[in-house]
Design a protein around this motif. Sequence first.
Motif, PDB file in Angstrom:
ATOM      1  N   ILE A  39       3.711  -5.138  -0.233  1.00 36.05           N
ATOM      2  CA  ILE A  39       2.673  -5.971   0.374  1.00 36.05           C
ATOM      3  C   ILE A  39       1.335  -5.706  -0.305  1.00 36.05           C
ATOM      4  N   GLU A  40       1.022  -4.432  -0.548  1.00 37.99           N
ATOM      5  CA  GLU A  40      -0.245  -4.097  -1.197  1.00 37.99           C
ATOM      6  C   GLU A  40      -0.284  -4.582  -2.641  1.00 37.99           C
ATOM      7  N   ARG A  41       0.855  -4.683  -3.275  1.00 37.03           N
ATOM      8  CA  ARG A  41       0.914  -5.185  -4.652  1.00 37.03           C
ATOM      9  C   ARG A  41       0.377  -6.611  -4.739  1.00 37.03           C
ATOM     10  N   PHE A  42       0.488  -7.372  -3.655  1.00 36.77           N
ATOM     11  CA  PHE A  42      -0.034  -8.732  -3.604  1.00 36.77           C
ATOM     12  C   PHE A  42      -1.506  -8.773  -3.184  1.00 36.77           C
ATOM     13  N   GLY A  43      -2.130  -7.614  -3.045  1.00 32.76           N
ATOM     14  CA  GLY A  43      -3.551  -7.552  -2.720  1.00 32.76           C
ATOM     15  C   GLY A  43      -3.867  -7.556  -1.242  1.00 32.76           C
ATOM     16  N   ILE A  44      -2.867  -7.346  -0.408  1.00 28.49           N
ATOM     17  CA  ILE A  44      -3.084  -7.316   1.038  1.00 28.49           C
ATOM     18  C   ILE A  44      -3.105  -5.854   1.479  1.00 28.49           C
ATOM     19  N   PRO A  45      -4.256  -5.339   1.917  1.00 26.84           N
ATOM     20  CA  PRO A  45      -4.303  -3.940   2.346  1.00 26.84           C
ATOM     21  C   PRO A  45      -3.529  -3.728   3.642  1.00 26.84           C
ATOM     22  N   ILE A  46      -2.876  -2.595   3.733  1.00 33.26           N
ATOM     23  CA  ILE A  46      -2.054  -2.252   4.895  1.00 33.26           C
ATOM     24  C   ILE A  46      -2.547  -0.939   5.481  1.00 33.26           C
ATOM     25  N   ILE A  47      -2.608  -0.876   6.796  1.00 31.98           N
ATOM     26  CA  ILE A  47      -2.912   0.363   7.508  1.00 31.98           C
ATOM     27  C   ILE A  47      -1.631   0.820   8.180  1.00 31.98           C
ATOM     28  N   HIS A  48      -1.321   2.072   8.018  1.00 32.25           N
ATOM     29  CA  HIS A  48      -0.157   2.633   8.699  1.00 32.25           C
ATOM     30  C   HIS A  48      -0.697   3.587   9.757  1.00 32.25           C
ATOM     31  N   MET A  49      -0.603   3.185  11.014  1.00 37.86           N
ATOM     32  CA  MET A  49      -1.044   4.047  12.115  1.00 37.86           C
ATOM     33  C   MET A  49       0.176   4.788  12.621  1.00 37.86           C
ATOM     34  N   SER A  50       0.113   6.111  12.590  1.00 41.17           N
ATOM     35  CA  SER A  50       1.287   6.909  12.933  1.00 41.17           C
ATOM     36  C   SER A  50       0.885   8.272  13.471  1.00 41.17           C
ATOM     37  N   THR A  51       1.693   8.747  14.378  1.00 45.95           N
ATOM     38  CA  THR A  51       1.495  10.096  14.903  1.00 45.95           C
ATOM     39  C   THR A  51       1.947  11.138  13.886  1.00 45.95           C
ATOM     40  N   ILE A  52       3.016  10.826  13.180  1.00 48.11           N
ATOM     41  CA  ILE A  52       3.566  11.761  12.193  1.00 48.11           C
ATOM     42  C   ILE A  52       3.190  11.247  10.805  1.00 48.11           C
ATOM     43  N   THR A  53       2.087  11.759  10.271  1.00 51.56           N
ATOM     44  CA  THR A  53       1.556  11.244   9.015  1.00 51.56           C
ATOM     45  C   THR A  53       2.466  11.536   7.822  1.00 51.56           C
ATOM     46  N   THR A  54       3.308  12.538   7.920  1.00 47.63           N
ATOM     47  CA  THR A  54       4.216  12.819   6.802  1.00 47.63           C
ATOM     48  C   THR A  54       5.211  11.677   6.606  1.00 47.63           C
ATOM     49  N   ILE A  55       5.581  10.998   7.685  1.00 49.10           N
ATOM     50  CA  ILE A  55       6.458   9.829   7.568  1.00 49.10           C
ATOM     51  C   ILE A  55       5.706   8.708   6.853  1.00 49.10           C
ATOM     52  N   SER A  56       4.462   8.511   7.208  1.00 49.10           N
ATOM     53  CA  SER A  56       3.645   7.494   6.545  1.00 49.10           C
ATOM     54  C   SER A  56       3.538   7.776   5.048  1.00 49.10           C
ATOM     55  N   GLN A  57       3.348   9.030   4.717  1.00 47.56           N
ATOM     56  CA  GLN A  57       3.272   9.403   3.305  1.00 47.56           C
ATOM     57  C   GLN A  57       4.606   9.165   2.611  1.00 47.56           C
ATOM     58  N   ALA A  58       5.701   9.455   3.294  1.00 50.98           N
ATOM     59  CA  ALA A  58       7.032   9.295   2.707  1.00 50.98           C
ATOM     60  C   ALA A  58       7.362   7.830   2.417  1.00 50.98           C
ATOM     61  N   VAL A  59       6.858   6.904   3.237  1.00 49.43           N
ATOM     62  CA  VAL A  59       7.135   5.495   3.000  1.00 49.43           C
ATOM     63  C   VAL A  59       6.153   4.873   2.016  1.00 49.43           C
ATOM     64  N   GLY A  60       5.185   5.651   1.573  1.00 44.99           N
ATOM     65  CA  GLY A  60       4.266   5.180   0.546  1.00 44.99           C
ATOM     66  C   GLY A  60       3.030   4.472   1.040  1.00 44.99           C
ATOM     67  N   ALA A  61       2.649   4.686   2.275  1.00 43.89           N
ATOM     68  CA  ALA A  61       1.427   4.063   2.800  1.00 43.89           C
ATOM     69  C   ALA A  61       0.211   4.686   2.125  1.00 43.89           C
ATOM     70  N   ASN A  62      -0.722   3.850   1.672  1.00 42.63           N
ATOM     71  CA  ASN A  62      -1.939   4.357   1.029  1.00 42.63           C
ATOM     72  C   ASN A  62      -3.043   4.649   2.030  1.00 42.63           C
ATOM     73  N   ARG A  63      -3.091   3.895   3.132  1.00 39.64           N
ATOM     74  CA  ARG A  63      -4.121   4.084   4.152  1.00 39.64           C
ATOM     75  C   ARG A  63      -3.432   4.481   5.454  1.00 39.64           C
ATOM     76  N   ILE A  64      -3.675   5.713   5.869  1.00 40.14           N
ATOM     77  CA  ILE A  64      -2.997   6.241   7.057  1.00 40.14           C
ATOM     78  C   ILE A  64      -4.055   6.612   8.103  1.00 40.14           C
ATOM     79  N   VAL A  65      -3.844   6.137   9.318  1.00 41.67           N
ATOM     80  CA  VAL A  65      -4.700   6.506  10.444  1.00 41.67           C
ATOM     81  C   VAL A  65      -3.836   7.289  11.432  1.00 41.67           C
ATOM     82  N   PRO A  66      -4.121   8.584  11.599  1.00 42.59           N
ATOM     83  CA  PRO A  66      -3.352   9.369  12.571  1.00 42.59           C
ATOM     84  C   PRO A  66      -3.614   8.873  13.995  1.00 42.59           C
ATOM     85  N   THR A  67      -2.561   8.862  14.803  1.00 45.55           N
ATOM     86  CA  THR A  67      -2.692   8.396  16.179  1.00 45.55           C
ATOM     87  C   THR A  67      -2.473   9.552  17.157  1.00 45.55           C
TER      88      THR A  67
END
Length: 76
Positions: free
Chosen positions: A5-33
């Motif tokens: 999705i980001e490759r098409f120029g659409i920024p994505i926010i991954h809001m997650s309690t477990i930030t290591t999962i967000s990192q594992a899926v390749g999210a560039n912008r992570i907001v801890p919840t």
Amino acid sequence: MVKEIERFGIPIIHMSTITTISQAVGANRIVPTIAIPYPVGNPSIAGPGEEALRRELVVRAVKALGTSVEDITIFE
């Protein structure tokens, strides 16, 4: 999927309690919840306190959308 999705120029926010999962899926912008059952809220906080908490998380996410990043960034 986040990277595609980001490759098409659409920024994505991954809001997650477990930030290591967000990192594992390749999210560039992570907001801890807050917690797994209530990621963007805390039902033990009454009324205005919980509303302020939710608002702060959403504002943090919106600011992260407007921030240019090159690599994984966690917005605390």
